[in-house]
Write an enzyme that holds these catalytic residues in place. Structure first.
Site, PDB file in Angstrom:
ATOM      1  N   PRO A  89       2.084  36.653  42.355  1.00 13.89           N
ATOM      2  CA  PRO A  89       0.492  36.713  41.460  1.00 13.89           C
ATOM      3  C   PRO A  89      -0.153  35.598  40.379  1.00 13.89           C
ATOM      4  O   PRO A  89      -1.006  35.758  40.232  1.00 13.89           O
ATOM      5  CB  PRO A  89       1.223  38.071  41.720  1.00 13.89           C
ATOM      6  N   GLU A 116      11.474  40.611  39.794  1.00  5.14           N
ATOM      7  CA  GLU A 116      10.137  40.431  39.294  1.00  5.14           C
ATOM      8  C   GLU A 116      10.228  38.722  39.408  1.00  5.14           C
ATOM      9  O   GLU A 116       8.846  38.398  38.539  1.00  5.14           O
ATOM     10  CB  GLU A 116      10.483  40.873  37.851  1.00  5.14           C
TER      11      GLU A 116
END
Ligand SMILES: COc1cccc(COC(=O)c2cn[nH]c2)c1
Length: 247
Positions: A89, A116
């Site tokens: 992202p 993560e």
């Protein structure tokens, strides 16, 4: 083109056996190799993640398995220098222009992050030996890089000569460099000429190809202005002719 994909979920990539990409693989146009990251772990649980330094929620992917996986995969020196793609992202926005650029590369390696993310040192270490790109397919968060890798691989593969039967359709794609730069495609129609009372725009049945091309460009400009005002602002005024400005 050679494409290596490193992931803890190789089964995510069975779609690459299907349709045009599957055909391109079987014909040798694209050489896709899947690697399970856990192959480079040696503990009983094949651990690939650990708690984040500095605290915080979730887990981070350990650097060691990635380092060893990339060392082994890139040891294949006769295939040239690969480009490492990290879907994330936080990456640079992946666009059609990137697909066109990356379709010219001889060898791409995709690192599918989970949790993560991957320990940041993996990209730093890899960059000492090959170009590394962090790419985002959009402003949202997935559970892992696998789906984003499928998106990027499909966008690239369909541009490779011989993959799509109809090369012409590529030049008319939304965002296609040249005529469709920063434009999205307008509406498309096929038979029947009237369906549930809805008529196909008569111009498309007229046979006047210059007028049809003009109509299609007008519709592309209208749709881009409606759905993607951000692209309209990017349109190079030089690329707009007098008629365009009236749309
Ligand atoms: C590598 O680190 C991470 C961390 C979290 C999620 C992911 C998967 O990628 C995406 O979610 C994504 C890619 N483009 N838009 C969204 C990767």
């Amino acid at each position: 083109m050679r494409i290596d994909i490193i992931t803890i979920f190789p089964d995510y990539f069975t779609p690459l056996d299907l349709s045009l990409i599957g055909k391109a693989r079987r014909s040798g146009l694209i050489d896709v190799r899947l690697h399970d990251l856990r192959r480079w772990t040696y503990d009983r649980h094949h651990t690939v993640d650990d708690t984040p330094y500095g605290g915080g929620p979730g887990m981070v992917m350990k650097p060691e398995p990635w380092g060893e996986a990339l060392d082994e995969i890139t040891a294949d020196a006769d295939a040239g220098t690969p480009r490492l793609i990290l879907p994330t992202p936080s990456g640079l926005p992946f666009t059609q222009q990137d697909a066109v650029r990356l379709a010219k590369e001889p060898w791409l390696i995709f690192a599918c992050g989970r949790y993560e993310g991957i320990d940041a040192r993996v990209a730093v270490d890899a960059a000492q030996r090959m170009p590394v790109e962090e790419l985002s397919i959009g402003d949202y968060v997935l559970n892992g890089g696998e789906v984003a890798t499928l998106v990027i691989v499909e966008a690239i593969s369909r541009l490779l000569p011989g993959v799509l039967g109809n090369v012409e359709s590529i030049t008319q794609d939304s965002f296609a460099p040249g005529t469709m730069d920063n434009l999205v495609e307008g509406p498309v129609y096929t038979k029947p000429p009237v369906w549930r009372g809805h008529e196909v725009p008569p111009i498309l049945l007229s046979g006047h190809h210059a007028a049809i091309d003009r109509w299609r460009r007008d519709e592309a400009l209208r749709k881009t202005a409606r759905n993607r005002p951000d692209l309209i602002r990017r349109l190079d005024p030089e690329s707009l002719d007098k008629r365009d400005r009236e749309v």
